[in-house]
Design an enzyme around this catalytic site. Sequence first.
Site, PDB file in Angstrom:
ATOM      1  N   CYS A   1       4.898  20.207  24.902  1.00 43.52           N
ATOM      2  CA  CYS A   1       4.916  21.442  25.671  1.00 43.52           C
ATOM      3  C   CYS A   1       4.438  21.128  27.084  1.00 43.52           C
ATOM      4  O   CYS A   1       3.324  20.599  27.246  1.00 43.52           O
ATOM      5  CB  CYS A   1       3.984  22.470  25.011  1.00 43.52           C
TER       6      CYS A   1
ATOM      7  N   CYS B   1      10.461  22.411  30.770  1.00 45.73           N
ATOM      8  CA  CYS B   1       9.933  23.123  29.598  1.00 45.73           C
ATOM      9  C   CYS B   1      10.720  22.644  28.393  1.00 45.73           C
ATOM     10  O   CYS B   1      11.951  22.537  28.452  1.00 45.73           O
ATOM     11  CB  CYS B   1      10.094  24.639  29.778  1.00 45.73           C
TER      12      CYS B   1
END
Length: 262
Positions: A74, A184
């Site tokens: 992440c 992302c």
Amino acid sequence: MHKNNAIGVFDSGLGGISVLNHLVNILPDEHFIYVADSSWCPYGSKSYDELRKRIDQIVDYLIGRGVKLIVVACNTATAAAIDYLRSKYHMPFVGMEPAIKPAAELTKTNVVGVLATPNTFNGHLFQETREKYASHVEVLIQKGCGLVELVENNESNSSEAFHLLKEYTKPMIEKHADYLVLGCTHYPFLINTIKKVAPTLKIIDPALPVARRTRQLLLSHKAVTTNSKGKVQLYTTGDLNKLKNFAGTFVKGLYETYKLDL
């Protein structure tokens, strides 16, 4: 680091599965425990203090499962907590790095785009990488508001995704950007839609280098498993049916799904 222990992987939700797929592909015999923190998703709008407390809970859970290494799949969690995690825990962590360097090296127009969450752009890792490797090119940053939620709901190919991505990539195309960095881990699931709305942009996904870095760390610690059969366990703190539907579409190979109360 016990070589036959599992590798922990976590993300704010389902996006880190883009990293997990590469990990499973190059380390097929390893046991992976993946935590999708979908009940807290998205991380991109939360404070760093909030995120560190939450990430502590996930890391403590994974350590309790005996993992030998943790992949922070992440970008926002990496920006918020990777230095903190490495100073607090005696175990290797692999985080996401903004792939600005390859974009800056490959660009022919000297203009590149980056699509990420607000917290990723605010992190020192992004700022440092940009200053170090991309000072000679124009970097167009675009916050991908709403995209994580669409991926979480398995709506990557929806008309809403199409219109949002068209809006987000339009300034990049107008300024003749030739590369788009995905900042992302949810965004690789939008690649097909990005290609429809912005076919001239070449896409850089940092997931594969993270998987290679993980393999390199295991080799250097002589911690590659000697088991002959890999295992993938997927946990979600959110809706188990969403995880099952998403995994059915995107996870390669065999896997097990579980609900995690955390």
